[in-house]
Design an enzyme around this catalytic site. Sequence first.
Site, mmCIF file in Angstrom:
data_model
loop_
_atom_site.group_PDB
_atom_site.id
_atom_site.type_symbol
_atom_site.label_atom_id
_atom_site.label_comp_id
_atom_site.label_asym_id
_atom_site.label_seq_id
_atom_site.Cartn_x
_atom_site.Cartn_y
_atom_site.Cartn_z
ATOM 1 N N GLY A 91 -3.547 -2.268 -0.566
ATOM 2 C CA GLY A 91 -2.166 -2.588 -0.443
ATOM 3 C C GLY A 91 -2.168 -3.744 0.459
ATOM 4 O O GLY A 91 -3.016 -3.985 1.463
ATOM 5 N N GLN A 137 2.292 -9.209 6.580
ATOM 6 C CA GLN A 137 0.866 -9.639 7.036
ATOM 7 C C GLN A 137 0.257 -10.737 6.432
ATOM 8 O O GLN A 137 -0.612 -11.131 6.914
ATOM 9 C CB GLN A 137 -0.030 -8.271 6.127
ATOM 10 C CG GLN A 137 0.239 -6.954 6.598
ATOM 11 C CD GLN A 137 -0.664 -5.833 5.933
ATOM 12 O OE1 GLN A 137 -0.410 -5.475 4.966
ATOM 13 N NE2 GLN A 137 -1.477 -5.623 6.556
ATOM 14 N N HIS A 150 2.843 3.491 3.573
ATOM 15 C CA HIS A 150 2.193 2.478 4.448
ATOM 16 C C HIS A 150 2.604 1.342 4.265
ATOM 17 O O HIS A 150 3.241 0.628 5.525
ATOM 18 C CB HIS A 150 0.706 2.545 4.133
ATOM 19 C CG HIS A 150 -0.211 1.819 5.310
ATOM 20 N ND1 HIS A 150 -0.862 2.226 6.358
ATOM 21 C CD2 HIS A 150 -0.192 0.257 5.469
ATOM 22 C CE1 HIS A 150 -1.652 1.166 7.031
ATOM 23 N NE2 HIS A 150 -0.816 0.068 6.388
ATOM 24 N N GLU A 151 2.463 0.533 3.012
ATOM 25 C CA GLU A 151 3.034 -0.768 3.062
ATOM 26 C C GLU A 151 4.765 -0.733 2.924
ATOM 27 O O GLU A 151 5.052 -1.970 3.550
ATOM 28 C CB GLU A 151 2.533 -1.307 1.370
ATOM 29 C CG GLU A 151 1.153 -1.320 1.248
ATOM 30 C CD GLU A 151 0.417 -1.820 2.213
ATOM 31 O OE1 GLU A 151 0.843 -2.877 2.806
ATOM 32 O OE2 GLU A 151 -0.761 -1.385 2.349
ATOM 33 N N HIS A 184 5.457 -1.396 6.547
ATOM 34 C CA HIS A 184 5.193 -2.697 6.801
ATOM 35 C C HIS A 184 6.539 -3.689 6.733
ATOM 36 O O HIS A 184 6.856 -4.441 7.513
ATOM 37 C CB HIS A 184 4.286 -3.501 6.216
ATOM 38 C CG HIS A 184 2.675 -3.242 6.526
ATOM 39 N ND1 HIS A 184 2.457 -3.806 8.026
ATOM 40 C CD2 HIS A 184 1.566 -2.520 5.978
ATOM 41 C CE1 HIS A 184 1.212 -3.573 8.085
ATOM 42 N NE2 HIS A 184 0.586 -2.896 7.060
HETATM 43 NI NI NI Z 1 -1.293 -2.076 6.682
#
Ligand code: NI
Length: 184
Positions: A45, A50, A138-139, A142
């Site tokens: 992912g 990021q 998790h993503e 972000h």
């Molecule tokens: Ni991550």
Amino acid sequence: MILPIVAYGDTVLRKVGATIDPTYKDLDKLIENMWETMYNANGVGLAAPQVGKAIQLFIVDTDAFDDEKYPSMKKVFINAEIMEEWGTEWEYEEGCLSIPHIREKVSRFSHLLIRYQDEQFNWFEEEYDGIAARVIQHEYDHCQGKLFVDHISQLKRRLLKTKLTNISKGGAHVDYKMRLPSNR
Ligand code: NI
């Protein structure tokens, strides 16, 4: 084009991503570059912050897990909103391309309902569980300016402090390109 992955410590990882619409410039190119960047780093992912873009966009491909219980899922999530989470809370050792060489058990709900747009900006509402739900959580974090290390105990985080500082200074050796906080 492979993009450098932003390392822990960069403020872009702490921003809540802005929602985007079809006028967002060169979105197709960005998504294509994100896939290439993610696969190059063996990720499952990747979220736009990021790669330095504080927007509501992340991609997921769970194929690498090879879990027979759940079919693999490959998708682009734009302007996503987790509407509901339920089920059992379970621990899974998470890692992150922005925080290399650190893995910690994170407890999250097993099921979720997510509303999101695909790359053509069509709306979907879908339920996920298993590893797909885990990667989405998790993503999604972000895009809210959250990292998996925010979910661990203060004590554990204190123990990781030196390692985290080292990552933000470029001390983590990885075989993909990283962008350091001081490098902007
Ligand atoms: Ni991550």
